[in-house]
Design a protein around this motif. Structure first.
Motif, PDB file in Angstrom:
ATOM      1  N   TYR A  92       0.831  -1.208   0.000  1.00 48.54           N
ATOM      2  CA  TYR A  92       0.000   0.000   0.000  1.00 48.54           C
ATOM      3  C   TYR A  92       0.869   1.263   0.000  1.00 48.54           C
ATOM      4  N   ASP A  93       2.054   1.179   0.607  1.00 46.75           N
ATOM      5  CA  ASP A  93       3.007   2.297   0.530  1.00 46.75           C
ATOM      6  C   ASP A  93       3.482   2.480  -0.915  1.00 46.75           C
ATOM      7  N   MET A  94       3.708   1.356  -1.603  1.00 47.41           N
ATOM      8  CA  MET A  94       4.091   1.393  -3.014  1.00 47.41           C
ATOM      9  C   MET A  94       2.981   2.049  -3.838  1.00 47.41           C
ATOM     10  N   LEU A  95       1.735   1.675  -3.543  1.00 45.10           N
ATOM     11  CA  LEU A  95       0.612   2.268  -4.259  1.00 45.10           C
ATOM     12  C   LEU A  95       0.557   3.776  -4.037  1.00 45.10           C
ATOM     13  N   ALA A  96       0.801   4.218  -2.807  1.00 43.14           N
ATOM     14  CA  ALA A  96       0.764   5.655  -2.502  1.00 43.14           C
ATOM     15  C   ALA A  96       1.791   6.411  -3.345  1.00 43.14           C
ATOM     16  N   ARG A  97       2.984   5.846  -3.484  1.00 42.06           N
ATOM     17  CA  ARG A  97       4.016   6.500  -4.304  1.00 42.06           C
ATOM     18  C   ARG A  97       3.588   6.561  -5.766  1.00 42.06           C
ATOM     19  N   TRP A  98       2.987   5.488  -6.242  1.00 42.01           N
ATOM     20  CA  TRP A  98       2.523   5.440  -7.634  1.00 42.01           C
ATOM     21  C   TRP A  98       1.408   6.464  -7.857  1.00 42.01           C
TER      22      TRP A  98
END
Length: 198
Positions: A92-98
């Motif tokens: 979900y942290d990866m999604l936030a960056r994307w």
């Protein structure tokens, strides 16, 4: 066709076409981008385009397979060298960056399925396989936590919903909210496991 593109071998031209198609399809939508647009944006003649790709649908398929590899690399990077709980939350942290990227337009697979899923069986098959692959990866990580396998599809739905919501809202709030919901689900599943183990 530019002299520079003309001098490239087929593999290099194929890569250039796919990179251009990916950008155009993601930004404008697949149906909005015809072969003439792809020709002018890539600098590759229609004759060579059709020699390398038998149809527009075959280009779409290759773009999706390329995106699949990119997504898997992002997930692998996000979940590397962490304990399983943190690996799950790192998605979900990866999604936030994307979602924070200027060119974010949602999930290419969801977008493609929405445009072509009913009329292009191979595209629908690639999209379904991609989503199943992501859920299978979550299932592997969930197994490492000792939580029930039913947690994986729940976490996948949170990630998928966050992508769609972020595309519509234009913010990364959905990633944070999905992460908070994931924490609740993961911790409840782990507590249940620990309670059963006592």
């Amino acid at each position: 066709m530019s002299a520079e593109v003309h001098a490239l071998d087929d593999d290099a031209v194929r890569a250039k076409v796919l990179e251009t198609a990916d950008r155009l399809y993601y930004t404008l939508g697949i149906q909005a981008v015809g072969m003439d647009t792809l020709r002018s944006e890539s600098g590759v003649s229609l004759k060579r385009l059709y020699r390398l790709f038998p149809s527009k649908e075959s280009i779409v398929e290759q773009v999706l397979l390329r995106r699949h590899d990119m997504w898997n690399a992002l997930v692998a990077d996000a979940t590397a060298a962490r304990d399983p709980r943190q690996s799950l939350l790192a998605i979900y942290d990866m999604l936030a960056r994307w979602f924070d990227q200027d060119d974010f337009r949602g999930c290419m697979f969801i977008n493609s399925f929405g445009e072509l899923g009913a009329t292009a069986p191979r595209v629908a098959e690639i999209v379904r396989a991609h989503k199943a692959n992501f859920q299978a990866r979550l299932t592997e990580i969930v197994a490492e936590t000792g939580a029930p396998a039913s947690l994986a599809p729940q976490l996948a739905i949170l990630a998928e919903g966050a992508q769609t919501t972020a595309a519509i809202s234009g913010t990364n709030d959905a990633a944070r909210q999905a992460r908070q919901a994931a924490e609740v689900l993961i911790d409840a599943a782990i507590r249940r496991r620990e309670g059963q183990a006592v």
